[in-house]
Design a protein around this motif. Structure first.
Motif, PDB file in Angstrom:
ATOM      1  N   ASN A  21       0.841  -1.341  -0.040  1.00 19.72           N
ATOM      2  CA  ASN A  21       0.046  -0.069  -0.052  1.00 19.72           C
ATOM      3  C   ASN A  21       0.775   1.238   0.019  1.00 19.72           C
ATOM      4  O   ASN A  21       0.250   2.273  -0.332  1.00 19.72           O
ATOM      5  CB  ASN A  21      -1.053   0.011   1.126  1.00 19.72           C
ATOM      6  N   TYR A  22       2.145   1.142   0.313  1.00 16.88           N
ATOM      7  CA  TYR A  22       2.879   2.256   0.220  1.00 16.88           C
ATOM      8  C   TYR A  22       3.218   2.891  -1.167  1.00 16.88           C
ATOM      9  O   TYR A  22       3.546   3.943  -1.463  1.00 16.88           O
ATOM     10  CB  TYR A  22       4.491   2.065   0.962  1.00 16.88           C
ATOM     11  N   LYS A  23       2.684   1.830  -2.279  1.00 17.78           N
ATOM     12  CA  LYS A  23       2.737   2.347  -3.592  1.00 17.78           C
ATOM     13  C   LYS A  23       2.332   3.472  -3.801  1.00 17.78           C
ATOM     14  O   LYS A  23       2.331   4.377  -4.528  1.00 17.78           O
ATOM     15  CB  LYS A  23       2.293   1.167  -4.524  1.00 17.78           C
ATOM     16  N   MET A  24       1.093   3.491  -3.021  1.00 20.49           N
ATOM     17  CA  MET A  24      -0.061   4.802  -3.178  1.00 20.49           C
ATOM     18  C   MET A  24       0.765   6.204  -2.941  1.00 20.49           C
ATOM     19  O   MET A  24       0.798   7.144  -3.486  1.00 20.49           O
ATOM     20  CB  MET A  24      -1.300   4.638  -2.250  1.00 20.49           C
ATOM     21  N   LEU A  25       1.762   5.870  -1.887  1.00 23.38           N
ATOM     22  CA  LEU A  25       2.456   7.248  -1.305  1.00 23.38           C
ATOM     23  C   LEU A  25       3.380   7.434  -2.197  1.00 23.38           C
ATOM     24  O   LEU A  25       3.675   8.361  -2.606  1.00 23.38           O
ATOM     25  CB  LEU A  25       2.732   6.941   0.007  1.00 23.38           C
ATOM     26  N   ASP A  26       4.170   6.126  -2.924  1.00 26.00           N
ATOM     27  CA  ASP A  26       5.210   6.392  -3.710  1.00 26.00           C
ATOM     28  C   ASP A  26       4.711   7.131  -5.002  1.00 26.00           C
ATOM     29  O   ASP A  26       5.508   7.987  -5.645  1.00 26.00           O
ATOM     30  CB  ASP A  26       5.533   4.893  -4.293  1.00 26.00           C
ATOM     31  N   GLU A  27       3.429   6.996  -5.512  1.00 25.67           N
ATOM     32  CA  GLU A  27       3.095   7.770  -6.585  1.00 25.67           C
ATOM     33  C   GLU A  27       2.847   9.063  -6.371  1.00 25.67           C
ATOM     34  O   GLU A  27       3.214   9.800  -7.175  1.00 25.67           O
ATOM     35  CB  GLU A  27       1.732   7.043  -7.101  1.00 25.67           C
ATOM     36  N   CYS A  28       2.289   9.447  -5.210  1.00 27.64           N
ATOM     37  CA  CYS A  28       2.047  10.789  -4.762  1.00 27.64           C
ATOM     38  C   CYS A  28       3.505  11.446  -4.827  1.00 27.64           C
ATOM     39  O   CYS A  28       3.863  12.623  -5.167  1.00 27.64           O
ATOM     40  CB  CYS A  28       1.413  10.840  -3.569  1.00 27.64           C
ATOM     41  N   ALA A  29       4.373  10.728  -4.134  1.00 30.94           N
ATOM     42  CA  ALA A  29       5.820  11.146  -3.887  1.00 30.94           C
ATOM     43  C   ALA A  29       6.337  11.572  -5.174  1.00 30.94           C
ATOM     44  O   ALA A  29       7.219  12.682  -5.351  1.00 30.94           O
ATOM     45  CB  ALA A  29       6.658  10.169  -3.041  1.00 30.94           C
ATOM     46  N   GLU A  30       6.226  10.777  -6.112  1.00 29.95           N
ATOM     47  CA  GLU A  30       6.787  10.782  -7.413  1.00 29.95           C
ATOM     48  C   GLU A  30       6.480  12.452  -7.952  1.00 29.95           C
ATOM     49  O   GLU A  30       7.302  13.041  -8.376  1.00 29.95           O
ATOM     50  CB  GLU A  30       6.576   9.879  -8.432  1.00 29.95           C
ATOM     51  N   VAL A  31       5.089  12.580  -8.007  1.00 29.65           N
ATOM     52  CA  VAL A  31       4.740  13.974  -8.506  1.00 29.65           C
ATOM     53  C   VAL A  31       5.208  15.162  -7.599  1.00 29.65           C
ATOM     54  O   VAL A  31       5.465  16.154  -8.167  1.00 29.65           O
ATOM     55  CB  VAL A  31       3.211  13.897  -8.421  1.00 29.65           C
TER      56      VAL A  31
END
Ligand SMILES: Cc1cc2nc3c(=O)[nH]c(=O)nc-3n(C[C@H](O)[C@H](O)[C@H](O)COP(=O)(O)OP(=O)(O)OC[C@H]3O[C@@H](n4cnc5c(N)ncnc54)[C@H](O)[C@@H]3O)c2cc1C
Length: 320
Positions: free
Chosen positions: A214-224
């Motif tokens: 579920n950290y992938k959700m935060l990874d995606e936001c972090a990338e932006v």
């Protein structure tokens, strides 16, 4: 004019952005001449970047045929020799893992106190401000010793440009015997991710993240956002994230410009590690969560609904 030496950290062939706040602290109110010491990269290549932040001399620091970058001990001894050679009144570095390693040794070699992890410095009053007791109090400490040796918390001081003309030089320190300590290998824990303590923006997931994936959700936001991803201890203890991602009293101390806490209750031990963030945003589904008393902006809601929307909105505004 007093002289301040600064050890510069580099990565991927360039000067790390966290050096610029350090240089601003080193320069004070333009009252110091700043000399930068560089060991990993070519001084000439770094010159223009450093001169934009007030560095008038960029010195390639070496230790004869030894490898200065393989040993914090050699680097500290070279800096100690540079203090004498360049008649430095102050010598400063970053309170990062390598900075802590080198500057503790430097204080011992010079037999002066190390003022570590400061957030501001006042050369006139000869004082510095740093956090104490896991961030519960701020202390104003007296600077003692000659030279004054200090490390600055990454991102704690806002960089201020101050372009000057700079020259380059080389200093080959006479370090009699070989290194007492040699670093054989450095293993990055999150090779493709930004280091938490250096990140200008951090998005953190607490216990309700529920699973490592579920950290992938935060990874995606972090990338932006150009952010690093952090975790609370409860999440780390549950096995959702590695300890290298933990923010707090028993994790990392961070000072980003923006800290987004998702599903984090706001326990004092977590707050201890991120309270010096410049802007804190909390996303929590409990309107009474303690984090709402400590944040600048709060969103009451389910992070699994809010974060994807935030990511989409950020992506859309980036495309515009
Ligand atoms: C000696 C010591 C050292 C410690 N060191 C640290 C440390 O370094 N770092 C650290 O973090 N903690 C540390 N702790 C632990 C700390 O006390 C807390 O237990 C921990 O921070 C809680 O983590 P959390 O906020 O993720 O979890 P919780 O306390 O479980 O809080 C979760 C929060 O998320 C909210 N929530 C639930 N579901 C959702 C959802 N779907 N969307 C949005 N919000 C939701 C809840 O309302 C709650 O506020 C330490 C404790 C001790 C005793």
């Amino acid at each position: 004019m007093p002289k301040t030496g600064v050890l510069i950290e580099t990565e991927n062939g360039g000067v790390k952005a966290i050096n610029y706040g350090l240089l601003t602290a080193a320069m004070g109110n333009k009252e110091n001449e700043v000399i930068a010491f560089i060991t990993q990269n070519d001084a000439a290549e770094a010159k223009d970047d450093l001169a934009a932040y007030g560095v008038s001399k960029v010195v390639q620091l070496k230790v004869g045929s030894g490898d200065i970058n393989s040993s914090p001990d050699l680097c500290a001894r070279a800096l100690a020799a540079a203090v004498e050679e360049f008649e430095l009144d102050h010598i400063a570095g970053l309170a990062t893992a390598p900075g802590r390693d080198i500057f503790g040794r430097l204080g011992a070699i010079l037999d002066v106190p190390l003022v570590s992890d400061i957030q501001s410095i006042d050369y006139g009053a000869e004082t510095a401000v740093k956090s104490h007791f896991s961030g519960k109090t701020m202390a104003t400490v007296k600077l003692e010793g000659s030279p004054v040796v200090f490390t600055v918390r990454p991102n704690a001081v806002d960089p201020v440009e101050n372009p000057v003309d700079a020259e380059t030089a080389e200093f080959n320190a006479d370090v009699a015997d070989g290194p007492k300590v040699t670093v054989k290998e450095v293993k990055a824990s999150q090779q493709d991710k930004m280091e938490l303590t250096e990140a200008p923006v951090i998005i953190t997931g607490g216990r309700p993240i529920g699973a490592p994936d579920n950290y992938k959700m935060l990874d995606e936001c972090a990338e932006v956002l150009g952010a690093a991803v952090g975790a609370s201890r409860a999440s780390v203890d549950a096995g959702f994230a590695p300890h290298s991602m933990q923010v707090g009293q028993t994790g990392k101390t961070v000072s980003p410009n923006l800290y987004i806490a998702c599903g984090v209750s706001g326990a004092v031990q977590h707050f201890a590690g991120m309270k010096t963030s410049k802007v804190i945003v909390a996303i929590n589904n409990d309107k009474d969560a303690p984090i709402f008393e400590k944040c600048d902006y709060g969103i009451i809601g389910d992070m699994f609904e809010v974060v994807p929307v935030l990511t989409e909105v950020l992506k859309a505004s980036e495309e515009k």
